[in-house]
Design a protein around this motif. Structure first.
Motif, PDB file in Angstrom:
ATOM      1  N   GLU A  63       3.390  -0.179 -10.053  1.00  0.00           N
ATOM      2  CA  GLU A  63       2.392  -0.522 -10.762  1.00  0.00           C
ATOM      3  C   GLU A  63       2.040  -1.950 -11.185  1.00  0.00           C
ATOM      4  OE1 GLU A  63       3.969   1.584 -10.710  1.00  0.00           O
ATOM      5  OE2 GLU A  63       3.843   3.321  -9.846  1.00  0.00           O
TER       6      GLU A  63
ATOM      7  N   HIS B 249      -2.581   0.466   7.788  1.00  0.00           N
ATOM      8  CA  HIS B 249      -1.805  -0.779   6.427  1.00  0.00           C
ATOM      9  C   HIS B 249      -2.084  -1.884   7.571  1.00  0.00           C
ATOM     10  CE1 HIS B 249      -2.205   2.739   3.514  1.00  0.00           C
ATOM     11  NE2 HIS B 249      -0.559   3.188   3.604  1.00  0.00           N
TER      12      HIS B 249
ATOM     13  N   LYS C 174      -3.164   7.660  -3.650  1.00  0.00           N
ATOM     14  CA  LYS C 174      -4.405   6.625  -3.078  1.00  0.00           C
ATOM     15  C   LYS C 174      -5.697   6.816  -3.518  1.00  0.00           C
ATOM     16  CE  LYS C 174      -3.785   9.249   1.254  1.00  0.00           C
ATOM     17  NZ  LYS C 174      -3.658   8.636   2.858  1.00  0.00           N
TER      18      LYS C 174
ATOM     19  N   HIS D  53      -6.695   5.862  -6.855  1.00  0.00           N
ATOM     20  CA  HIS D  53      -6.464   3.893  -6.805  1.00  0.00           C
ATOM     21  C   HIS D  53      -8.290   3.619  -6.245  1.00  0.00           C
ATOM     22  CE1 HIS D  53      -2.448   3.862  -7.166  1.00  0.00           C
ATOM     23  NE2 HIS D  53      -3.231   3.471  -8.247  1.00  0.00           N
TER      24      HIS D  53
ATOM     25  N   TYR E  28       0.842  -1.155  -0.043  1.00  0.00           N
ATOM     26  CA  TYR E  28      -0.224  -0.030   0.134  1.00  0.00           C
ATOM     27  C   TYR E  28       0.777   1.371   0.323  1.00  0.00           C
ATOM     28  CZ  TYR E  28      -4.230  -2.513   1.081  1.00  0.00           C
ATOM     29  OH  TYR E  28      -4.833  -3.603   0.965  1.00  0.00           O
TER      30      TYR E  28
ATOM     31  N   LEU F 219      -7.173   2.642   1.467  1.00  0.00           N
ATOM     32  CA  LEU F 219      -6.259   2.944   0.790  1.00  0.00           C
ATOM     33  C   LEU F 219      -6.633   4.342   1.886  1.00  0.00           C
ATOM     34  CD1 LEU F 219      -7.445   2.283  -2.937  1.00  0.00           C
ATOM     35  CD2 LEU F 219      -5.279   2.128  -1.967  1.00  0.00           C
TER      36      LEU F 219
ATOM     37  N   GLU G 107       2.808   2.059  -1.507  1.00  0.00           N
ATOM     38  CA  GLU G 107       3.234   2.460  -2.990  1.00  0.00           C
ATOM     39  C   GLU G 107       2.107   2.643  -4.105  1.00  0.00           C
ATOM     40  OE1 GLU G 107       4.515  -2.068  -4.239  1.00  0.00           O
ATOM     41  OE2 GLU G 107       6.513  -1.322  -3.818  1.00  0.00           O
ATOM     42  N   MET G 108       1.088   2.992  -2.917  1.00  0.00           N
ATOM     43  CA  MET G 108      -0.218   3.340  -3.405  1.00  0.00           C
ATOM     44  C   MET G 108      -0.228   4.878  -2.790  1.00  0.00           C
ATOM     45  SD  MET G 108      -2.312   0.287  -3.681  1.00  0.00           S
ATOM     46  CE  MET G 108      -3.749   0.980  -5.042  1.00  0.00           C
ATOM     47  N   ASP G 109       0.711   5.153  -2.381  1.00  0.00           N
ATOM     48  CA  ASP G 109       0.121   6.441  -1.532  1.00  0.00           C
ATOM     49  C   ASP G 109      -0.215   8.001  -2.298  1.00  0.00           C
ATOM     50  OD1 ASP G 109      -0.486   5.446   0.773  1.00  0.00           O
ATOM     51  OD2 ASP G 109       1.851   5.939   1.690  1.00  0.00           O
ATOM     52  N   ASN G 110       0.379   7.860  -3.332  1.00  0.00           N
ATOM     53  CA  ASN G 110       0.275   9.369  -4.066  1.00  0.00           C
ATOM     54  C   ASN G 110      -0.814   8.778  -4.582  1.00  0.00           C
ATOM     55  OD1 ASN G 110       2.991   9.676  -3.445  1.00  0.00           O
ATOM     56  ND2 ASN G 110       4.637   8.480  -4.824  1.00  0.00           N
TER      57      ASN G 110
ATOM     58  N   ILE H  67       1.260  -5.013  -8.788  1.00  0.00           N
ATOM     59  CA  ILE H  67      -0.330  -4.896  -8.061  1.00  0.00           C
ATOM     60  C   ILE H  67      -1.052  -4.768  -9.161  1.00  0.00           C
ATOM     61  CG2 ILE H  67      -1.472  -2.811  -6.675  1.00  0.00           C
ATOM     62  CD1 ILE H  67       0.363  -1.580  -5.623  1.00  0.00           C
TER      63      ILE H  67
ATOM     64  N   VAL I 229      -0.875  -5.915  -0.817  1.00  0.00           N
ATOM     65  CA  VAL I 229      -2.488  -5.706  -1.091  1.00  0.00           C
ATOM     66  C   VAL I 229      -3.439  -6.409   0.162  1.00  0.00           C
ATOM     67  CG1 VAL I 229      -1.840  -3.660  -2.386  1.00  0.00           C
ATOM     68  CG2 VAL I 229      -3.276  -5.542  -3.134  1.00  0.00           C
TER      69      VAL I 229
END
Length: 309
Positions: free
Chosen positions: A268, A88, A22, A25, A15, A83, A17-20, A271, A174
């Motif tokens: 990306e 997390h 989020k 997403h 997660y 998210l 890696e998805m913060d920027n 995921i 995730v």
């Protein structure tokens, strides 16, 4: 290394890696989850209320849609929560529940697809005896088998995981999967890996054999049939073939992610590969069958008063 008795929760590191993006997403996955619920519900409701669709193939398609909702619900609500969360972190109990849900979803999906392959084999190779062989009572027995058999096999394997103690907390995904939990175990991982491999072989081989045997027999019959019969067989088998391919792509992505070093692959992409298995089969299967099978398509359009095409 942490003491085994202190590990009661895990951190899902993917997660970060998805913060920027989020919130983007979150919106995308929320829309996908709503789509899965809508298309599966429409297919299930239409099959239930239309007595003309109370046929073996349509009942199997309906169960495929129900299983898709079950599997996506095992992941997406938790994913949406993570998210918008800052930690997390997932408790051991919730992680084990997610493992059970996602693995049983996957095994039931493959078993239903195998039974559907057998159904298409009977429909193409023995059309005059189809309704006597695939009677409604036998269809319900096959549906019950599709749920009970794979779940029973996984429960026997999963019981070993429940006995583990854990010395690590970080899961590089995730969501929770059994293989990642076993890697974090303080001891006993080798035995579980061996049992898991044997279980996979005993689980995959019968279903895989059924699908391959069914299509080998269908191909044999088609090669000796007229052009018109070949086209009809292709039309009746296409939705199932597309679903099998869709499932196989997701399985391939999950296997290479679990067994190979994917550190060189962009986050990306990793995921996407890990989520393909739980997003696209549940979303696309109802669409594939709803749009390609004339009887279902006509009733869906008539339900919403749309002129059929």
């Amino acid at each position: 290394m942490e003491n085994a008795t202190t590990v009661t929760s895990f951190i899902l590191t993917a997660y970060s890696e998805m913060d920027n993006l989020k919130y983007l997403h979150f919106f995308v996955f929320l829309v996908l989850y709503i789509l899965i619920i809508i298309v599966s519900s429409i297919l299930t409701v239409v099959t239930y209320i239309e007595r003309a669709l109370h046929e073996p193939m349509y009942l199997l398609v309906c169960n495929l849609a129900v299983n898709g909702v079950y599997g996506s619900t095992g992941l997406l609500p938790a994913l949406l929560g993570h998210l918008v969360s800052e930690t997390h972190e997932v408790s051991l109990g919730c992680c084990l529940a997610q493992v059970f849900c996602l693995h049983t979803y996957a095994t039931v999906e493959f078993t239903i697809l195998a039974v559907m392959g057998y159904d298409r084999y009977i429909a193409v190779c023995y059309p005059l005896h189809y309704h006597s062989i695939m009677s409604i009572s036998r269809t319900w027995k096959l549906i019950a088998f599709s749920w009970i058999y794979p779940c029973s096999i996984f429960i026997m394997y999963f019981s070993l995981t429940l006995r583990l103690t854990f010395c690590g907390r970080f899961i590089e995904k995730v969501y929770c999967v059994n293989f990642e939990l076993v890697k974090l175990a303080c001891a006993g991982a080798s035995l579980i890996n061996i049992v898991g491999l044997v279980s996979i072989i005993f689980f995959i081989l019968p279903q895989l054999f059924m699908i391959l045997f069914s299509y080998a027999q269908i191909l044999r019959v088609c090669l000796r049939s007229s052009k018109e019969s070949q086209i009809k067989a292709l039309q009746t088998c296409t939705p199932h073939l597309l679903s099998v391919i869709n499932y196989s792509v997701g399985s391939f992505f999950e296997i290479i992610q679990s067994r190979l070093n994917m550190s060189h692959v962009p986050p990306e992409t990793r995921i996407f590969m890990s989520l393909y298995f739980i997003l696209f089969p549940p979303m696309l299967n109802p669409v594939i069958y709803g749009m390609t099978i004339h009887a279902i398509r006509v009733r869906i359009f008539s339900m919403f008063r749309v002129r059929k095409w």
